[in-house]
Write a protein that holds these residues in place. Structure first.
Motif, PDB file in Angstrom:
ATOM      1  N   PHE A   1       0.829  -1.206   0.000  1.00 57.24           N
ATOM      2  CA  PHE A   1       0.000   0.000   0.000  1.00 57.24           C
ATOM      3  C   PHE A   1       0.864   1.256   0.000  1.00 57.24           C
ATOM      4  CE2 PHE A   1      -2.324   3.332   2.300  1.00 57.24           C
ATOM      5  CZ  PHE A   1      -3.404   3.462   1.441  1.00 57.24           C
ATOM      6  N   ALA A   2       1.918   1.271   0.814  1.00 56.45           N
ATOM      7  CA  ALA A   2       2.788   2.441   0.895  1.00 56.45           C
ATOM      8  C   ALA A   2       3.523   2.673  -0.429  1.00 56.45           C
ATOM      9  CB  ALA A   2       3.794   2.271   2.035  1.00 56.45           C
TER      10      ALA A   2
ATOM     11  N   LEU B   1       4.142   5.747  -5.410  1.00 52.67           N
ATOM     12  CA  LEU B   1       4.178   5.770  -6.869  1.00 52.67           C
ATOM     13  C   LEU B   1       3.085   6.661  -7.445  1.00 52.67           C
ATOM     14  CD1 LEU B   1       5.010   2.085  -7.792  1.00 52.67           C
ATOM     15  CD2 LEU B   1       6.470   4.091  -7.997  1.00 52.67           C
ATOM     16  N   PHE B   2       1.933   6.695  -6.819  1.00 54.50           N
ATOM     17  CA  PHE B   2       0.831   7.548  -7.252  1.00 54.50           C
ATOM     18  C   PHE B   2       1.266   9.016  -7.247  1.00 54.50           C
ATOM     19  CE2 PHE B   2      -3.118   9.885  -6.220  1.00 54.50           C
ATOM     20  CZ  PHE B   2      -3.866   9.525  -7.327  1.00 54.50           C
ATOM     21  N   PHE B   3       1.938   9.449  -6.188  1.00 57.83           N
ATOM     22  CA  PHE B   3       2.377  10.832  -6.090  1.00 57.83           C
ATOM     23  C   PHE B   3       3.580  11.114  -6.993  1.00 57.83           C
ATOM     24  CE2 PHE B   3       0.194  10.452  -1.924  1.00 57.83           C
ATOM     25  CZ  PHE B   3      -0.794  11.389  -2.177  1.00 57.83           C
ATOM     26  N   VAL B   4       4.455  10.138  -7.142  1.00 56.71           N
ATOM     27  CA  VAL B   4       5.626  10.330  -8.005  1.00 56.71           C
ATOM     28  C   VAL B   4       5.190  10.490  -9.457  1.00 56.71           C
ATOM     29  CG1 VAL B   4       7.678   9.161  -8.928  1.00 56.71           C
ATOM     30  CG2 VAL B   4       7.283   9.239  -6.471  1.00 56.71           C
ATOM     31  N   ILE B   5       4.246   9.676  -9.905  1.00 58.45           N
ATOM     32  CA  ILE B   5       3.755   9.780 -11.281  1.00 58.45           C
ATOM     33  C   ILE B   5       3.125  11.146 -11.508  1.00 58.45           C
ATOM     34  CG2 ILE B   5       2.027   8.908 -12.900  1.00 58.45           C
ATOM     35  CD1 ILE B   5       2.598   6.120 -11.783  1.00 58.45           C
ATOM     36  N   GLY B   6       2.356  11.622 -10.546  1.00 53.91           N
ATOM     37  CA  GLY B   6       1.764  12.948 -10.665  1.00 53.91           C
ATOM     38  C   GLY B   6       2.801  14.044 -10.728  1.00 53.91           C
ATOM     39  N   ARG B   7       3.847  13.894  -9.974  1.00 60.07           N
ATOM     40  CA  ARG B   7       4.920  14.905  -9.970  1.00 60.07           C
ATOM     41  C   ARG B   7       5.710  14.873 -11.273  1.00 60.07           C
ATOM     42  NH1 ARG B   7       6.895  19.562  -9.033  1.00 60.07           N
ATOM     43  NH2 ARG B   7       9.069  19.610  -8.442  1.00 60.07           N
TER      44      ARG B   7
ATOM     45  N   TYR C   1      -3.104  12.125 -11.661  1.00 59.59           N
ATOM     46  CA  TYR C   1      -2.358  11.421 -10.625  1.00 59.59           C
ATOM     47  C   TYR C   1      -1.947  12.413  -9.560  1.00 59.59           C
ATOM     48  CZ  TYR C   1      -1.970   7.815 -14.162  1.00 59.59           C
ATOM     49  OH  TYR C   1      -2.245   6.878 -15.107  1.00 59.59           O
ATOM     50  N   GLY C   2      -2.038  11.997  -8.337  1.00 59.32           N
ATOM     51  CA  GLY C   2      -1.653  12.876  -7.236  1.00 59.32           C
ATOM     52  C   GLY C   2      -2.812  13.765  -6.830  1.00 59.32           C
TER      53      GLY C   2
END
Length: 107
Positions: free
Chosen positions: A9-10, A15-21, A28-29
């Motif tokens: 989960f972590a 990865l969700f936030f990294v892809i958005g960034r 994403y994010g």
């Protein structure tokens, strides 16, 4: 068992936030940051170039392994995790390509 679920989960959340960034999309994010089309184009082009470089590394690794040319390919890395080396190559090449493409597009 619970630790595996927490780690999965972590990692997924990170990865969700990294892809958005990295892509600059609002899909994403949860950031309200919205890059302009030029910046998104540069980021997407840098992502594609870094993945192509990584694929080239994998092909070279396969050819060396297939013909048994050299068994000490990653001896200089000094790690039991060659995947980490390839991940660092992908991240470093992304930032290098981002810098190159942003300089090209600014002229």
């Amino acid at each position: 068992m619970l630790i595996r679920w927490i780690v999965a989960f972590a990692v997924g959340l990170i990865l969700f936030f990294v892809i958005g960034r990295l892509t600059g999309d609002n899909d994403y994010g949860v950031t309200s940051k919205k890059d302009d089309e030029r910046s998104q184009f540069i980021k997407h082009k840098a992502i594609v170039s870094s993945w192509l470089l990584l694929i080239i590394f994998f092909i070279i690794n396969f050819v060396f392994n297939f013909f048994n040319l050299n068994n000490e390919r990653l001896a200089m890395v000094g790690s039991n995790y060659p995947e980490l080396f390839y991940l660092l190559i992908a991240i470093a090449s992304y930032y290098i390509y981002y810098w190159i493409y942003s300089r090209k597009m600014s002229n």
